[in-house]
Each structure stands twice: as structure tokens, then as C-alpha cells.
Design an enzyme around this catalytic site. Structure first.
Site, short mmCIF file in Angstrom:
data_model
loop_
_atom_site.label_atom_id
_atom_site.label_comp_id
_atom_site.label_asym_id
_atom_site.label_seq_id
_atom_site.Cartn_x
_atom_site.Cartn_y
_atom_site.Cartn_z
CE LYS A 60 -0.85 6.62 -10.75
NZ LYS A 60 0.13 6.62 -9.67
CD GLN A 61 -2.44 1.93 -10.45
OE1 GLN A 61 -1.99 3.02 -10.16
NE2 GLN A 61 -1.73 0.82 -10.39
CD1 TRP A 93 2.24 -2.32 -6.80
CD2 TRP A 93 0.41 -3.57 -6.94
NE1 TRP A 93 1.31 -1.60 -7.52
CE2 TRP A 93 0.17 -2.35 -7.62
CE3 TRP A 93 -0.61 -4.51 -6.88
CZ2 TRP A 93 -1.04 -2.06 -8.26
CZ3 TRP A 93 -1.82 -4.21 -7.52
CH2 TRP A 93 -2.02 -3.01 -8.20
CG ASP A 94 5.36 -2.00 -9.95
OD1 ASP A 94 4.72 -1.73 -8.92
OD2 ASP A 94 5.66 -1.14 -10.81
CD GLU A 125 -0.07 4.55 -6.16
OE1 GLU A 125 0.43 5.46 -6.84
OE2 GLU A 125 0.59 3.62 -5.68
C1 BGC Z 1 1.51 3.13 -9.58
C2 BGC Z 1 1.78 2.02 -8.60
C3 BGC Z 1 3.12 1.39 -8.96
C4 BGC Z 1 4.21 2.42 -8.97
C5 BGC Z 1 5.54 1.86 -9.44
C6 BGC Z 1 2.65 4.12 -9.52
O1 BGC Z 1 2.44 5.13 -10.44
O2 BGC Z 1 0.30 3.77 -9.27
O3 BGC Z 1 0.76 1.06 -8.66
O4 BGC Z 1 3.41 0.40 -8.03
O5 BGC Z 1 3.86 3.45 -9.87
O6 BGC Z 1 5.45 1.37 -10.74
#
Ligand code: BGC
Length: 781
Positions: free
Chosen positions: A609-610, A353-354, A496
Site C-alpha cells: 500500500k505504501q 504515527w502520521d 496495511e
Molecule cells: C495509512 C496509515 C495512516 C492512516 C492515517 C492509512 O491509510 O495506511 O499509515 O496512519 O491512513 O493517515
């Protein structure tokens, strides 16, 4: 140069040239980081900024976009291809190695405007001083072409130089060898060729190299000695040089594959050889000039972001971010941008999804034709998304969390690193239950359509993606009889660190929003475009699913703000233990928290986490009032470790929106340092392309105030106090909009059409070719 360079980030910057990043230190600890940061690419071919001679601890990677291959029992990955960069150089029989002898005047730099990488130094060995100058580029004009040059001179007479330069297929992805050796040949006594093929996907490759050797600019009439090894073929030169002479070797190299759009049915060996013969008629400078012109015409003239500030860092960061995005973006709708682009093996070249949430905004506004191709990849990916849905007993399109070839479906690996408590490999659940990706794609399609009004794309692909996504969501909903509502249980949201949660707010809100969009589109098609309606109805059985949408949509459970105004991240989150996270937030180490707790323990606490709820509030800013945003900012930010590179830019934007100017700038600076900062480990396996997109988002959408409110362009900037001016250009529908902001006014100009936009709730109109000036009062937080 001396005097205007400053050590900023992990590289030096140049006060008078914001397109320059360089270093005067050969620091063995920083090798991998510098290789990533000084990446060269054109979206087709990507090469890390390794040195020509081999170095201990290097990560020597070269990739061609989309050439995925799977080792038995593993998921697909981009194969690390035979190396074209390597040159082994011996001076009086001593192999050039920066670990031996001593180095003076070392200087390595990348020109972000045209991707040329240069490295100069004096190597002092056995009382001899030898001067080296290496330069190279991956051509933006001819995407198959790589050209490299080494110039050598010394203070010695009769200096013996031996150079081995060719194609070295003894490369692997951390010891996994994807390439089968094919034919190796010398043509016309000077062109060398290696044919190769991937083991499982059977993609054919042709690699060609020609070296031209010169002394003092005069081409030597000298046939190289050829030697071959396993998956290797090299040209060797052996000559002597006097103190007043300069030796130059130009290496012309190219790569062609059987999946290249334009040569699918060609004889790769002949085609690639003929192309190299043609290219090698020009010298290094001529080819570089052509490539530079393509960068200017196709990239920099279409898009600009100019920051006037006494600090050059933000301008360098945004130039770096755009350079890296472009260098890793394929020009082929069967491919997409990997989380690390083509800059390293991390994440195997897979797309997340980035792309949609973090990188696409840059393309949507700066170069919409590219955005369209990236979204067309998702249209082609409907095949893979159907596969995934069917496998899980759902309908419609369930997009893969990690994607490679569009038809592949899910490509996420099953296991990751070991759990520090149990010692067992941790299962990666994202490929199974991180499902918001399907909505993220719809969000991006809508952003593209709002910004471009591209009806052709809407009718041919965009609507179908949205309808198919809604079909998935409606089949995914679970009915809770007791509460008479539809829920989505057992998912991972953007955070996550929380697995198997019920009713993640981000997932539920965006799923409902997808279904609402699909209902609107269904009705529009039915009323206004009967042909498309009939076609899609036949293809997707829309009528039946539409009734289900209507029945279910208003009963989808949305976690609403509680009495304190906090939107619960999921059903369980707010009842979990709270710990002080400041130690993990200020630490520059990623995922440091895992040194103290395992995932199960983290899952039991309010640790994020984010950006999760905050991302929802940021993406759907016009649907939540300021009070709710502020309350949730205050609640969630202290509980966020920012362990994902996707987090900081969202927080910078959110803080700027809330006029928390100090925090906004702090987050912004940290976002700019994700790859460019001094932390060694970060970026060593490749750059974070979402973070690059995030730098653009935080600059233009955040401080520049670019938003879409009720489908209209809205400009409410918030210029950082230490910037004197911010200027940027975007595409809106078919016109080009130029925005210039300082601390007293905003000037908006438009060409190629009239413009209507909103600022501070008021609507303004600008006529084609004119500008409007708005007094702009700086709000202090
Ligand atoms: C993040 C995800 C991201 C992935 C790739 C992970 O560490 O939590 O949101 O899509 O890295 O960048």
C-alpha cells in the site's frame, strides 16, 4: 488580479503571490474539496471553508481540539460543534442560494499568510443584481475568536434585506449528536449565548455571538429580533437599502470550553461573554491585523522555505502545507494533531504515527518548542500506553495505533467498510497488531533530541518514553527455540495490505533499534545522572528489564537482504504472486485495487500500500548502503500502489537520494497534489496532514538534503533542474541555520552559536554570524 492568476491544482494560484489560493468557479462537484482546502484554524478552533449560506451537499464542520466524546458503542471522536459561520440571507424575501438565479464574478480565495477567507460575487435574481462580499478569519491572536463580515450592495432602490445570524447547534457528526443543550440567552439586548455540553465526556462549552449592522459604515441603532429553536439562537435583521448604499454585518463569535488550560475553574458563561464584549470593541480590520501579526511573529518569522522556480506550484504547495499544519496544531500538550487535523470528520480527529514520522520533522527543525509539546503528549500518553500493554499481557508502554485523550489508550474503531467478496464489515486490525507506532514515537523523540539537544526534555520525559517503549518490545518478543532467535509475529507493518505477518522488516529493525537506544540511555543515566536513574529504576524496575534487554537484543531476528539484495518485507511476502500494478499506480483513484480484489486476495500478492521497506531505508539511511537502497527501490516501488497519502513523499525523498531525479520530481509533484490536486474525492472529508508534513520533508530533507548522520547535521542537497534556488532556515541545537542552494554552490550561515555539519563526507565548521560557501557540483543521474 486578472492576468496573473493561473489555474494550477484544484485552485488558481497567483504568479506574484505564492500565499494565494482561489477559485473563480462555483463548482458544485468541488464543494467539499474546496471546503477542506480553504480550511481556517488556529490549532484550537478549526472551521471548514463552507459558505455562509447553506449549500446542498456541504460538510459544515467546526471543531475544538481535544474535545473528544463517544457515542454509546462507538469510539471517541471530535464532536462537530454548533455552527457559527451560517448566515441566512433573504433579498426581497428570496433566500440567497447559489443554486438559484445566476452568479457572476464569483471569486473565493484564501490568504495562506493570515488565513483570511474571502468570497465575492454578484447574485442575479428576478432581474436584480446584488453584490456580496464575505470575509472571515479565525484569530491567531485570541484563539477563541472568530470574526466574519458580509457586505451587500445592489443596483436596486429599496431592496429588502433580511439576515439571520447566530449559533446553530443542529450540527452532527454524520447524524451522531454529541451535544446536550444548555442555557440559551440574550444579554444586553445584543449578545447571544448558547451553553452546551458533550454527552459522554461532559465537556462544557460556551458559544457567544454579537452582530453589528452598518449602513455606509455607520452603526445602526437597531436591536435585532431574537429567535430560538432546538439548540439554536439567532439574531434577525430586517432593513431596506438604496442603490447608493452598502450594508455591512460584522459577526463576532467565540467559543470557550471547560478543558481550556487557562479557564478550567472559571464561570464559562461570564468569562466568554466578557471576552466577546471586549473583542467587539474593535472592528474587523483591527482584529484581523492583530491576528495577521501573530501569524507573522509566531509562524512565518521562525521558518522559511523559498523556492526560486519559473513554476510557482512548489512554493504554493509548501506554503499551503505549512499553513495547514499550523492551523491544525494545538498549543496544549494534552492534545495532538489528528490525521486530518481539524479539517474534517475523517479519522475522527485521532492521532496516528502520521504525527511522529511525517509531521514532526517540520516542527523539530522549524519550531522546536511546538515539537516538544507534541512529544510531551506522548509522555502523558504513557498512561494509555501502559493500559494497552497490560490489556495485551505485555509490559512497558504499548502506544495506541489511534490516540485521542492521552490516557485513553487505544481508540481505533473495530470495523471498517464492507468486503466486496464476503459482504461483511472488515475488521480493522491496526488497533490490535499495527505495533510499529511504539518505535515511531522513539524515532521521533531521538530526532528531536539530536536536533535540539534539549537535555531538560530528555531527562524529564524523553528517556522515560524510550525506556518504557523498549520494555514493551522486550516483552513482545517471541523466542523461536529451533532457530535460537527472537521474532515478532502476527503484526501489520506500515504496509496495511498485509495483515498478520511475521517478522515485518520495519517492525523488527525498529524494535531492535529501540532496545539498543534504551540500553545506551540506561548506561548514560546510571553513570552520569544517578538521581534520574534511581527515580526511573523505582518507577519502572529498570535493572531487571535491562538484563532482559541485554540477553535478547542480539538475538532479535532482522530480515537481511537475500541473495539478490532484497530485504524481505516479511517472512511471507517474497513467495507471493506478482501482478502488474501499473494500471493501479497511474490511476488517480485511491484504493482502486479494491474494485478488483478484496483484502484477502491482495494479501496473497506482492502488493504494497505504501512505503514499508523503503521507509526503513529512508529513515535509517545511514545504516544501509546505496546498492541495497537501489535494489530495494527497484524491487518494491513497482509493487506499491501508493494508496496511502504517506507514500509519495517518502518515495520522492528516496528517489532524490538515489539521484533518480526524474522520478524524484514526479513523486514530488504527486505528493504536492494529494490535497491540492484536481481529484474530487480526495480531501473531501478533510486534508491529509501527514501529506502536508511530507511536502516539507520532500522539499527540505529530500531536495534540500537535510539529514542526521551519526547524530550530526548533514547537508547533501540535490536541487531539481527546474529550480534556480532553494533557501530554508532550520533550528539546530540552539542556533539558527540558513541554507541557500543553487546549481553551483551551497551557502550555509549560522547565528546564535557555532555549527558543525557534514557535506559529501567532509566536516565543515561555521562560526556564529558567519557563512561558509561550498562549491556544489550537480550530479546528473
Ligand atoms: C495509512 C496509515 C495512516 C492512516 C492515517 C492509512 O491509510 O495506511 O499509515 O496512519 O491512513 O493517515
Amino acid at each position: 488580479m486578472i492576468g496573473r492568476r493561473e489555474m494550477k491544482f484544484c485552485v488558481d494560484t497567483d504568479k506574484r503571490n505564492s500565499w494565494y489560493i482561489g477559485t473563480d468557479n462555483f463548482d458544485t462537484m468541488m464543494i467539499n474539496k474546496i471546503e477542506s482546502v480553504m480550511f481556517q484554524g488556529n490549532g484550537y478552533l478549526g472551521i471548514r471553508g463552507v459558505s455562509e449560506e447553506r449549500q446542498l451537499g456541504e460538510r459544515r464542520d467546526m471543531f475544538v481540539a481535544g474535545t473528544f466524546d463517544a457515542f454509546p458503542g462507538e469510539v471517541t471522536e471530535l464532536p462537530n460543534l454548533p455552527d457559527l459561520v451560517n448566515m441566512e440571507i433573504k433579498i426581497d424575501k428570496e433566500s440567497l442560494s447559489l443554486n438559484d438565479g445566476s452568479i457572476e464574478d464569483y471569486h473565493k480565495y484564501l490568504n495562506l499568510k493570515n488565513g483570511e477567507l474571502t468570497r465575492t460575487f454578484d447574485w442575479i435574481i428576478n432581474d436584480k443584481r446584488i453584490n456580496f462580499r464575505f470575509s472571515r478569519f479565525v484569530s491567531m491572536r485570541d484563539k477563541h475568536l472568530f470574526v466574519s463580515k458580509v457586505e451587500i450592495s445592489s443596483d436596486q432602490n429599496n431592496l429588502n434585506i433580511q439576515i439571520r445570524s447566530g449559533i446553530d447547534g443542529q450540527q452532527s457528526n454524520s447524524e451522531t449528536q454529541h451535544m446536550i443543550e444548555g442555557n440559551k440567552r440574550l444579554y444586553d439586548g445584543q449578545y447571544i449565548q448558547l451553553m452546551s455540553e458533550t454527552q459522554q465526556s461532559h465537556i462544557k462549552f460556551a458559544f457567544n455571538v454579537k452582530n453589528d449592522a452598518y449602513i455606509d459604515g455607520i452603526l445602526l441603532n437597531m436591536k435585532p429580533y431574537i429567535n430560538m429553536g432546538r439548540r439554536q439562537i439567532f439574531c434577525n435583521y430586517d432593513l431596506n437599502l438604496n442603490t447608493d448604499q452598502k450594508f455591512t454585518l460584522i459577526k463576532y463569535a467565540n467559543v470557550y470550553t471547560s478543558i481550556d488550560r487557562n479557564n478550567a475553574n472559571s464561570d464559562l458563561s461570564t468569562l466568554s461573554l466578557e471576552r466577546l464584549k471586549y473583542n467587539s470593541l474593535s472592528n474587523y480590520d483591527e482584529l484581523l491585523q492583530k491576528s495577521t501579526k501573530s501569524w507573522l511573529k509566531n509562524v512565518w518569522q521562525k521558518d522559511y522555505v523559498k523556492i526560486d522556480s519559473d513554476d510557482i506550484k512548489p512554493q504554493v504547495a509548501i506554503n499551503f502545507a505549512r499553513y495547514q499544519l499550523v492551523a491544525s496544531t494545538p498549543d496544549d500538550n494534552r492534545m495532538n494533531i489528528g490525521a486530518k487535523g481539524l479539517t474534517g470528520e475523517g479519522y475522527k480527529g485521532h492521532t496516528f504515527w502520521d504525527t511522529e514520522i511525517f509531521m514532526l520533522p517540520y516542527y523539530i527543525y522549524a519550531n522546536p518548542a511546538v515539537a516538544q509539546k507534541l512529544l510531551a503528549y506522548r509522555y502523558l500518553g504513557l498512561t494509555g500506553a501502559h493500559k494497552k500493554a497490560q490489556k495485551n499481557n505485555y509490559q512497558g508502554a504499548q502506544f495506541p495505533w489511534e490516540a485521542a485523550w492521552p490516557e485513553d489508550g487505544e481508540t481505533a474503531p473495530l470495523y471498517g467498510s464492507a468486503d466486496i467478496i464476503t459482504g461483511e464489515a472488515m475488521k480493522i486490525w491496526s488497533g490490535f497488531i499495527e505495533q510499529h507506532i511504539t518505535s515511531d514515537i522513539v524515532i521521533s523523540v531521538m530526532e528531536y533530541l539530536n536536533a535540539t539537544n534539549d537535555q531538560e526534555f530528555a531527562k524529564n520525559m524523553g528517556y522515560e518514553i524510550i525506556l518504557d517503549a523498549a520494555k514493551f518490545w522486550v516483552s513482545r518478543l517471541e523466542y523461536d527455540e529451533d532457530r535460537d532467535r527472537y521474532e515478532i509475529t502476527n503484526v501489520i507493518g506500515p504496509d496495511e495490505y498485509k495483515e498478520h505477518v511475521n517478522n515485518n522488516a520495519f517492525t523488527n529493525y525498529t524494535a531492535k533499534w529501540c532496545i539498543q537506544k534504551a540500553i545506551k540511555i540506561f548506561n548514560t543515566l546510571k553513570e552520569n545522572y544517578p538521581d534520574i536513574y534511581v527515580h526511573l529504576n523505582e518507577k519502572m524496575n529498570l535493572k531487571e528489564t535491562y538484563n532482559e534487554w541485554i540477553d535478547k537484543v542480539n538475538k532479535i531476528y532482522l530480515p537481511r537482504p537475500n541473495v539478490d539484495g532484497v530485504i524481505p518485507q516479511d517472512d511471507q511476502y517474497l513467495s507471493k504472486r506478482i501482478i502488474d500494478l501499473s494500471r493501479y499506480q497511474t490511476n488517480n483513484q485511491v484504493s482502486d485495487i479494491f474494485k478488483s480484489y478484496n483484502l484477502t486476495q491482495i494479501d496473497g500478492m506482492q502488493i504494497t500500500k505504501q512505503a514499508d521497506v523503503l521507509l526503513l531505508l529512508n529513515l535509517f539511511g545511514d545504516r544501509f548502503d546505496e546498492k541495497i537502497k537501489r535494489i530495494n527501490w527497484n524491487y518494491y516501488e513497482p509493487k506499491t500502489t501508493h494508496d496511502s497519502s504517506l507514500s509519495l513523499s517518502t518515495h520522492a525523498m528516496m528517489a532524490s537520494d538515489l539521484r533518480l531525479n526524474k522520478e524524484a520530481y514526479e513523486f514530488y509533484e504527486k505528493a504536492c497534489e494529494i490535497d491540492l490536486g484536481t481529484h474530487i474525492g480526495k480531501a473531501s472529508q478533510g486534508l491529509h496532514l501527514a501529506a502536508c508534513g511530507g511536502i516539507w520533508n520532500a522539499t527540505v530533507k529530500g531536495f534540500g538534503g537535510l539529514k542526521v548522520v551519526n547524530n550530526k547535521l548533514s547537508l547533501d542537497p540535490n536541487l531539481p533542474a527546474n529550480w534556480q534556488q532553494l533557501q530554508y532556515q532550520i533550528h539546530w541545537h540552539n542556533s539558527l541555520v540558513k541554507v541557500s542552494i543553487d546549481h553551483s554552490k551551497m551557502i550555509v550561515g549560522v547565528t546564535d552559536g557555532d555549527l558543525e555539519f557534514i557535506s559529501h563526507g567532509q566536516t565543515y565548521r561555521v562560526i556564529d554570524g558567519k557563512t561558509v560557501e561550498l562549491d556544489y557540483v550537480v550530479e546528473k543521474s
